[in-house]
Structures are given as structure tokens and as C-alpha cells.
Write an enzyme that holds these catalytic residues in place. Sequence first.
Site, mmCIF file in Angstrom:
data_model
loop_
_atom_site.group_PDB
_atom_site.id
_atom_site.type_symbol
_atom_site.label_atom_id
_atom_site.label_comp_id
_atom_site.label_asym_id
_atom_site.label_seq_id
_atom_site.Cartn_x
_atom_site.Cartn_y
_atom_site.Cartn_z
ATOM 1 C CE1 TYR A 146 -2.450 -0.210 6.895
ATOM 2 C CE2 TYR A 146 -0.959 2.381 6.813
ATOM 3 C CZ TYR A 146 -1.162 1.110 6.359
ATOM 4 O OH TYR A 146 -0.063 -0.328 6.332
ATOM 5 C CE LYS A 149 0.678 1.804 3.301
ATOM 6 N NZ LYS A 149 1.491 2.404 3.850
HETATM 7 P P1 NAD Z 1 12.102 1.622 3.017
HETATM 8 O O1 NAD Z 1 12.611 2.826 2.488
HETATM 9 O O2 NAD Z 1 12.891 1.282 4.426
HETATM 10 O O3 NAD Z 1 12.565 0.524 2.107
HETATM 11 C C1 NAD Z 1 12.573 0.731 0.377
HETATM 12 C C2 NAD Z 1 13.336 -0.369 -0.457
HETATM 13 O O4 NAD Z 1 13.900 0.246 -1.835
HETATM 14 C C3 NAD Z 1 14.872 -0.434 -0.141
HETATM 15 O O5 NAD Z 1 15.299 -1.683 0.133
HETATM 16 C C4 NAD Z 1 15.121 0.345 -1.285
HETATM 17 O O6 NAD Z 1 16.700 0.401 -1.605
HETATM 18 C C5 NAD Z 1 14.494 -0.360 -2.130
HETATM 19 N N1 NAD Z 1 14.483 1.031 -3.224
HETATM 20 C C6 NAD Z 1 14.583 0.501 -4.546
HETATM 21 N N2 NAD Z 1 14.565 2.333 -5.076
HETATM 22 C C7 NAD Z 1 14.756 3.651 -4.569
HETATM 23 C C8 NAD Z 1 14.828 4.366 -4.512
HETATM 24 N N3 NAD Z 1 14.743 5.011 -5.877
HETATM 25 N N4 NAD Z 1 14.727 5.557 -3.128
HETATM 26 C C9 NAD Z 1 14.380 4.018 -1.950
HETATM 27 N N5 NAD Z 1 14.789 3.335 -2.308
HETATM 28 C C10 NAD Z 1 14.623 2.524 -2.844
HETATM 29 O O7 NAD Z 1 10.667 1.731 3.074
HETATM 30 P P2 NAD Z 1 9.666 0.730 3.693
HETATM 31 O O8 NAD Z 1 9.262 1.257 4.981
HETATM 32 O O9 NAD Z 1 10.469 -1.094 3.311
HETATM 33 O O10 NAD Z 1 8.226 0.667 2.298
HETATM 34 C C11 NAD Z 1 7.985 -0.221 0.887
HETATM 35 C C12 NAD Z 1 6.536 -0.370 0.452
HETATM 36 O O11 NAD Z 1 5.963 -0.704 0.806
HETATM 37 C C13 NAD Z 1 5.811 1.704 0.685
HETATM 38 O O12 NAD Z 1 5.482 0.826 -1.101
HETATM 39 C C14 NAD Z 1 5.726 1.293 1.956
HETATM 40 O O13 NAD Z 1 3.871 2.094 1.979
HETATM 41 C C15 NAD Z 1 5.156 -0.211 2.333
HETATM 42 N N6 NAD Z 1 4.890 -0.299 3.544
HETATM 43 C C16 NAD Z 1 4.012 -1.194 4.419
HETATM 44 C C17 NAD Z 1 3.485 -1.269 5.453
HETATM 45 C C18 NAD Z 1 2.144 -2.111 5.511
HETATM 46 O O14 NAD Z 1 2.515 -1.997 7.584
HETATM 47 N N7 NAD Z 1 1.634 -2.865 5.405
HETATM 48 C C19 NAD Z 1 4.717 -0.791 5.950
HETATM 49 C C20 NAD Z 1 5.530 -0.195 6.038
HETATM 50 C C21 NAD Z 1 6.102 0.024 4.143
#
Ligand code: NAD
Length: 371
Positions: free
Chosen positions: A224, A138
Site C-alpha cells: 500500500y 494483494k
Molecule cells: P485469513 O487468514 O483471514 O483467511 C485465509 C483463508 O485461507 C482462510 O479461509 C483459510 O482457511 C484459508 N487457508 C487455506 N490454506 C491455508 C493455510 N495453509 N494457512 C492459512 N489459511 C489457509 O486471511 P485474510 O485476511 O482473509 O487474507 C487473505 C488474502 O487477502 C491475503 O492475500 C491478504 O493479503 C488479502 N487481504 C487483502 C485485503 C485488502 O484490503 N485488499 C485485506 C485483507 C486481506
Amino acid sequence: MKSISRRSFSKKIAIATGSVALMNTIPLACAFESTPATKSLGIALVGLGTYSSYELAPSLLETKHCHLAGIVTGTPSKEKIWAEKYNIPKENIYNYENFDTIITNSSIDIVYVVLPNAMHADFCIRAAKAGKHVICEKPMAVSVAECQAIIDACKKANVKLSVGYRLHSEPHTQEIQRIVREKEFGAINFVTAEAGYPSNGNPGQWRLNKALSGGGALMNMGVYAIQGAIYAAGENPISVSAQEFSTNPGYYKDTDETISAQFEFPSGTVGNIVTSHNAKLDRLYAACDKGWFELDIAYTYGPLHGRTSAAKEISYPYQRQQALQMDDFALHITQGAINRVPGEMGLRDLKIVEAIYESIRLGGEKITLDV
Ligand code: NAD
């Protein structure tokens, strides 16, 4: 005879069958619990950031119907660490460039896209083209058009699609959905849903960069609140008016900090949501003809907690929501269990998000929704 429009007829059918996202509240998975899946499905996580590392991968050690089979990462140093920690064979490790060759890998059934929001559509569509079922985090994408393109690609490839709204597999949320479905407290007059958290102080993070996030608090946590308002009301909204507030424009340069929006629902319920990247908000409340219900840990990883006006605590033992979510999707694929969060639900929410931004642009004007 009372006439009924095609739209309201299909909504009634959806409610009766529980077949469409908006009323996707029937806990059918329990009916499948005693029947072991024929096969544990292999999942490949795309993007090994915070959510994959601390929630999804650990959850995949607890799932019964799927397991972590592969990874897709743009950071070569993560390959060895993950391979050792989760026993992932070399041939199941991909990068963003060679990802499409996953088409020949029969040990990967599902691709789970966990990248910044603006990258979801590209990787979901590539996964579908590779013949893999898809879970998209999401918000589903950064526009309605992208959500539709993901849905179309999955339909064309005849693969299943779900969005990472984990709470639909979570027992406190399912109890709220039951109370609403069974009208335990009569008609629902008002719902309020608030979801947010203060940003971590790093102005360079992708969540504050519109090109990567598609928007600020609304895209991140607002979905959410939209979800909560809809499952507490038990129906989709028909209009929205919205306002944006900024207390720190120097920091939130590119994306929204705090948004409030008001919904009208077809049965007369009024709804309010607030989302913020500057305040800790985690609550869902509904006022009904004969009482009220609430969750005041409503959206985080749990355990959630709530109560009703019948002096009842809503409290269940902690379980990893993501394990429940991924098992539910695996059972959808292997045994035809309900898809609790079909792509159409992600699309609906992006339609609402776009209408909220449009209302703000027009100074709070009421926007009619067709979702
Ligand atoms: P994060 O920043 O911790 O991780 C992002 C990942 O994408 C990293 O591994 C990074 O290396 C990679 N990446 C590739 N290209 C990138 C770029 N150009 N810039 C930044 N990162 C890049 O993020 P996250 O918290 O893991 O979130 C990732 C996804 O998951 C998002 O869509 C977020 O909304 C979703 N999410 C959902 C929940 C949930 O409860 N369902 C919780 C957290 C995150």
C-alpha cells in the site's frame, strides 16, 4: 530532434492513453454508470477467511454489476453457513481439490482468490485454465516469477486479470490521482507514504510465516505504501534504497517487522515509505512547488480523509471500496471500461518489493529499478 528511448516512449504513450497500470488514474467508470451492464457477473470467492467474510461478501450484496455466485473453501463446515447466508446453490460450492471442475459452471464468470499469498499463483492459474476471469488479492504473489506466470496464464486463456487494490476505485484516492494528473500544486518534490498496523499477538498466523506470506510487513502493508508513493508522485520510481528494523526479533522470527525505503523518481521527486507490523501507520503526504496534499486515513476501508494546502478538505461519503472495485472490474469485462488494476501493476509492485529486500540484504545499497 530530441531522441527518446523506447522505454520512455512507451511510458509517455501509457500516460497519454491511461492504458497501463502505472498511470491508471482516469476515472472512466463514471462514464459507464448510466449504462446498465448487460449481465450481472457471478463471482466465486476462493478462501473464506476474514477478508472474504467481513468485506468481500457483504460488498457483493451492494454491487450492481456482479454478485456472489459461488464459494471455494477448504473448510467443510463453512459450506452450509455460507450457502444459507448468501443463498448459494450446492452446485456452486467447491473445495480446493475439485475446484478445477468449475470450468463447466457457466454461472461463475470471475474467480476471486483470497488465500494466503503463497497460494495466489496456483489458484489464479487454475482459475484462468478453467476459463474464468481472475481477481487476485494483494500482494499479487510471493515473487516476480509467480506474478508473471499468472499474467501469462490469463493471457493464454484469454481471460481478464485484476489485483485487489481496492483504493483505485475509491473517491478520495481518485481525487489524489486527479490532483497529481492535473498538477494542481505544480511539480511534486517529495512524497511520503506510511502503512502498517501492529500484529495481533498470534505468532502462529500465516502472515508471520514466510512460506505462506512471502514476507512480513512489506508484503502485507508495504505494498500500500509503494502504491501510495507512486500515485502521489504520478510516476514509477527509478531506484530504491531500504533499511530494516526489528524491535522484537523473538516475535518476528521469520518475517520483517519494520522497513523504510527511499525512492528516486524520473522527474526528480524523492519518496519515502515506511511499513510496519508493529506500528499503526496510515498516511500519504506530498510536498509540491505550490502547496501540498495529504490523506491521513489513506489505506484502510474508509471513509478515508484528507486535505490540501488550498484549505480544502478531501472528504466523500462512505461507500464500500470493495463494491466499487468489483463493479469496476465487472464493467471492464462487460463493457470494456478501463481495468484500473491490471496484473502488470501487481507485477510492478513485486519487482519493487524484491528490490527492497535486495537493498536490505546489501546493507542499504541503492538498487536501480526497471518497472
Ligand atoms: P485469513 O487468514 O483471514 O483467511 C485465509 C483463508 O485461507 C482462510 O479461509 C483459510 O482457511 C484459508 N487457508 C487455506 N490454506 C491455508 C493455510 N495453509 N494457512 C492459512 N489459511 C489457509 O486471511 P485474510 O485476511 O482473509 O487474507 C487473505 C488474502 O487477502 C491475503 O492475500 C491478504 O493479503 C488479502 N487481504 C487483502 C485485503 C485488502 O484490503 N485488499 C485485506 C485483507 C486481506
